[in-house]
Write an enzyme that holds these catalytic residues in place. Structure first.
Site, PDB file in Angstrom:
ATOM      1  N   SER A   8       0.755  -1.242  -0.020  1.00  0.00           N
ATOM      2  CA  SER A   8      -0.081   0.067  -0.167  1.00  0.00           C
ATOM      3  C   SER A   8       0.833   1.267  -0.056  1.00  0.00           C
ATOM      4  CB  SER A   8      -0.725   0.020   1.261  1.00  0.00           C
ATOM      5  OG  SER A   8      -1.398   1.513   1.348  1.00  0.00           O
ATOM      6  N   MET A  37      -9.247   8.159  -0.836  1.00  0.00           N
ATOM      7  CA  MET A  37     -10.066   8.577   0.556  1.00  0.00           C
ATOM      8  C   MET A  37     -10.706   9.835   0.065  1.00  0.00           C
ATOM      9  SD  MET A  37      -7.670   7.656   3.601  1.00  0.00           S
ATOM     10  CE  MET A  37      -6.644   6.141   3.687  1.00  0.00           C
TER      11      MET A  37
HETATM   12  C1  DX5 Z   1      -6.301   2.103   5.621  1.00  0.00           C
HETATM   13  C2  DX5 Z   1      -5.891   1.635   4.239  1.00  0.00           C
HETATM   14  C3  DX5 Z   1      -4.934   0.546   4.192  1.00  0.00           C
HETATM   15  C4  DX5 Z   1      -3.451   1.076   4.620  1.00  0.00           C
HETATM   16  C5  DX5 Z   1      -2.819  -0.135   5.513  1.00  0.00           C
HETATM   17  O1  DX5 Z   1      -7.749   2.750   5.293  1.00  0.00           O
HETATM   18  O2  DX5 Z   1      -6.898   0.937   3.496  1.00  0.00           O
HETATM   19  O3  DX5 Z   1      -4.438  -0.035   2.918  1.00  0.00           O
HETATM   20  O4  DX5 Z   1      -2.533   1.818   3.717  1.00  0.00           O
HETATM   21  O5  DX5 Z   1      -1.542   0.222   6.023  1.00  0.00           O
HETATM   22  P1  DX5 Z   1      -1.041  -0.619   7.131  1.00  0.00           P
HETATM   23  O6  DX5 Z   1      -0.350  -1.876   6.375  1.00  0.00           O
HETATM   24  O7  DX5 Z   1       0.026   0.358   7.756  1.00  0.00           O
HETATM   25  O8  DX5 Z   1      -1.993  -1.077   8.289  1.00  0.00           O
END
Ligand code: DX5
Ligand code: ZN
Length: 220
Positions: A8, A37
């Site tokens: 991500s 978002m």
């Molecule tokens: C949160 C996102 C995730 C985020 C995950 O709303 O949808 O994709 O980037 O990040 P980690 O792996 O750091 O929890």
């Protein structure tokens, strides 16, 4: 079942985004997770179309777009034309999920439906035969760097059992708080597409990706 890592970029160093993505590619990633978002469905605002378009021009990784926006149906054509290969939308955000699914399909893209921690697996029943993937959030969507909620893995187990009984080869993606230390637990629960943000970009992304990919391939 084949396992895929979807780093991500929300956790990437945006100053060096291109180089960070190249590092994930060298490490053996197959997907790239792009968190969109809107500041309404979730409190935060991340990035959108221009970033997606720039990624598409330079990377061959499968672009896994996670829409955290209200009424996602409004943006499907745009996301598809900007290069999304897989479009995940939140069940909770769509007033007519079937029409969103049909729109994504009609554009020849892979369809994923996503649920938040409080949404039960049973809410997916009407859609399971219509989608390629279910994304189960293991944190509240909106921010990276949170801890995985272990209760959400029960939903992964429940869903894997259900789709296996139905004879569906559905991908189950897990997003939120996945680390090297809990990766086995997540795979054991039945997920085969793994999102990791801070666990990849919080360190050396090439090394971190390689570690994840090797572990995941060993378990196929
Ligand atoms: C949160 C996102 C995730 C985020 C995950 O709303 O949808 O994709 O980037 O990040 P980690 O792996 O750091 O929890
Ligand atoms: Zn995400």
């Amino acid at each position: 079942m084949k396992n895929y890592l979807s780093p991500s970029i929300l956790a990437a160093d945006f100053w060096n985004l291109g180089e960070q993505i190249r590092a994930a590619e060298r490490g053996g990633a197959s997907y790239l997770h792009v968190d969109v978002m809107d500041g309404v469905f979730v409190p935060s605002i991340s990035f959108g179309m221009p970033v997606l378009e720039a990624l598409k021009r330079k990377t061959t990784l499968l672009l896994d777009v996670h829409l955290m926006i209200v009424e996602p149906g409004r943006y499907i054509e745009t996301m598809a034309s900007m290069g999304a290969d897989l479009i995940n939308f939140h069940l909770e955000a769509a007033s007519d999920p079937i029409s969103v699914i049909k729109k994504i399909r009609s554009l020849g893209k892979k369809v994923g439906i996503t649920i938040k921690p409080a949404t039960p697996v049973s809410a997916l029943d009407p859609y399971l035969e219509l989608v390629d993937m279910v994304l189960i959030m293991t944190v509240e969507p909106g921010f990276g760097g949170q801890s995985l909620m272990p209760d959400c893995l029960d939903k992964v187990r429940q869903l894997r059992q259900k789709v296996t009984e139905m004879g569906l080869a559905l991908d189950i993606e897990v997003d939120g708080g996945v680390k090297e230390s809990n990766l086995d637990m997540v795979l054991d629960a039945g997920a085969n597409v793994i999102v990791a943000g801070s666990a990849i970009f919080g360190g050396n992304p090439e090394e971190r990706t390689r570690i994840f990919v090797e572990k995941m391939e060993a378990r196929e």
